[in-house]
Design a protein around this motif. Structure first.
Motif, PDB file in Angstrom:
ATOM      1  N   ALA A 198       0.822  -1.207   0.000  1.00  0.00           N
ATOM      2  CA  ALA A 198       0.000   0.000   0.000  1.00  0.00           C
ATOM      3  C   ALA A 198       0.858   1.260   0.000  1.00  0.00           C
ATOM      4  O   ALA A 198       0.526   2.257  -0.662  1.00  0.00           O
ATOM      5  N   SER A 199       1.976   1.233   0.740  1.00  0.00           N
ATOM      6  CA  SER A 199       2.881   2.389   0.749  1.00  0.00           C
ATOM      7  C   SER A 199       3.489   2.613  -0.627  1.00  0.00           C
ATOM      8  O   SER A 199       3.601   3.747  -1.093  1.00  0.00           O
ATOM      9  N   ALA A 200       3.914   1.515  -1.273  1.00  0.00           N
ATOM     10  CA  ALA A 200       4.466   1.635  -2.623  1.00  0.00           C
ATOM     11  C   ALA A 200       3.423   2.189  -3.584  1.00  0.00           C
ATOM     12  O   ALA A 200       3.723   3.063  -4.403  1.00  0.00           O
ATOM     13  N   ASP A 201       2.197   1.681  -3.487  1.00  0.00           N
ATOM     14  CA  ASP A 201       1.108   2.197  -4.341  1.00  0.00           C
ATOM     15  C   ASP A 201       0.926   3.696  -4.133  1.00  0.00           C
ATOM     16  O   ASP A 201       0.813   4.469  -5.101  1.00  0.00           O
ATOM     17  N   ALA A 202       0.883   4.111  -2.870  1.00  0.00           N
ATOM     18  CA  ALA A 202       0.612   5.517  -2.563  1.00  0.00           C
ATOM     19  C   ALA A 202       1.745   6.420  -3.034  1.00  0.00           C
ATOM     20  O   ALA A 202       1.506   7.500  -3.589  1.00  0.00           O
ATOM     21  N   ILE A 203       2.988   5.995  -2.811  1.00  0.00           N
ATOM     22  CA  ILE A 203       4.132   6.806  -3.222  1.00  0.00           C
ATOM     23  C   ILE A 203       4.179   6.932  -4.741  1.00  0.00           C
ATOM     24  O   ILE A 203       4.367   8.037  -5.290  1.00  0.00           O
ATOM     25  N   LEU A 204       4.006   5.829  -5.450  1.00  0.00           N
ATOM     26  CA  LEU A 204       4.051   5.889  -6.910  1.00  0.00           C
ATOM     27  C   LEU A 204       2.886   6.707  -7.471  1.00  0.00           C
ATOM     28  O   LEU A 204       3.054   7.446  -8.451  1.00  0.00           O
TER      29      LEU A 204
END
Length: 331
Positions: free
Chosen positions: A289-295
């Motif tokens: 979820a963090s990777a999704d949000a950052i990207l």
């Protein structure tokens, strides 16, 4: 004292050629036969800091052009003038433990001496630029970097991120350090991996990546935990400087000239990069979820800039717009 090896080998990282007597198997040798070394690593006696030295927390010290660290039960390391690291290990110290402090604290100090803004985090490539993820030890930076690598984003460096005067992150050692649970999450067997320390279930994971040069930093994300849903919040104003100081690598060293350089580099970076805080829920596996949000945040910023440029170009006219874009990309 570390006995001198019969021969040295050449390695590369952070844009530097490193001539080291101490074997560095995590790095792989450089293919620059005959090229002069930028940095020399040798075993030898490191004199204790003198009476005028500045003693700092965590065994760190400043003594003229030397930055040193005394590590209990390991030894003493000193970086000299950004050009040399001397390793004075205690007899019987395992080589993997020596390398842990050599490639971490000692090289971080040397990069600081070379005038870089040195941050505690990792950097990954996005197009022709990069993002830097900041965080304290245990924040999950390396696990997030591994997730970005899995998604096809080259990881420039892990743990130590030097940024030069032009605002570019320098690619470091081609590996990340992951705990066993992170490897399990990625489905990666640890049987063929080298442990960071024999007593820890944390491993060096080699990175399969193309040759990389320095990349401009456009985005910075500081990881944090709180009691709430995942969110990304912009960081602006004076908070940018306090955040960059908080997440400087070995920020205990930021005194005197090193502090002034850090502030100047931070101000320059703040003018060209966006900083945000990534608050993640406590006790929840939020890597994906963090990777999704950052990207998603990065892609939104890119599209915003494209739309801004199109609007700006329409007001300038085609000839003036082309000239301004040429100046911006060639400077």
């Amino acid at each position: 004292m570390t006995p001198a090896a019969a021969r040295s080998a050449m390695y590369s990282g952070y844009g530097l050629l490193v001539d080291s007597e101490l074997p560095l198997p995590e790095l792989g040798t450089a293919g620059s036969a005959g090229a002069p070394a930028d940095v020399v690593v040798r075993g030898g006696t490191v004199p204790a800091p003198g009476p005028s030295a500045t003693l700092l927390p965590l065994g760190l010290w400043l003594d003229g052009d030397r930055i040193g660290v005394d590590v209990p039960d390991v030894g003493r390391f000193a970086a000299d003038a950004g050009e040399r690291i001397t390793v004075d290990a205690l007899p019987g110290t395992p080589p993997d433990v020596v390398r842990l402090f050599l490639l971490g604290t000692a090289f971080g100090a040397l990069l600081l001496q070379r005038g870089h803004l040195v941050l505690h985090g990792n950097a990954f490539r996005v197009g022709d630029a990069c993002a830097v993820v900041l965080g304290h030890s245990g924040a999950g930076k390396s696990t997030l970097a591994a997730e970005m690598h899995r998604r096809g984003h080259d990881v420039l460096s892990d743990d130590v991120v030097p940024i030069d005067a032009a605002g570019r992150a320098l690619p470091g050692w081609p590996r990340i350090k992951l705990w066993q649970d992170a490897l399990d999450r990625l489905g990666r067997d640890s049987g063929d991996l080298r442990r960071i320390r024999a007593e820890h279930a944390k491993f060096h994971v080699p990175l399969d990546r193309a040759e990389l040069g320095p990349l401009p930093v456009r985005w910075l994300y500081a990881l944090d935990r709180y009691d709430g849903p995942l969110r990304i919040t912009p960081v602006t104003g004076a908070a940018v400087f306090t955040t960059l100081h908080e997440h400087a690598y070995r920020n205990e060293l930021l005194v005197g000239a090193h502090r002034r350089t850090h502030l100047a580099r931070s101000a320059a970076l703040a003018a060209t990069a966006r900083l945000a805080r990534v608050d993640r829920p406590r006790g929840v596996d939020s890597v994906a979820a963090s990777a999704d949000a950052i990207l998603a945040d990065i892609h939104h910023d890119i599209h915003h800039d494209i739309h801004h440029d199109i609007h700006h170009d329409s007001r300038l006219g085609p000839t003036a717009a082309r000239e301004e874009r040429h100046v911006a990309t060639s400077s």
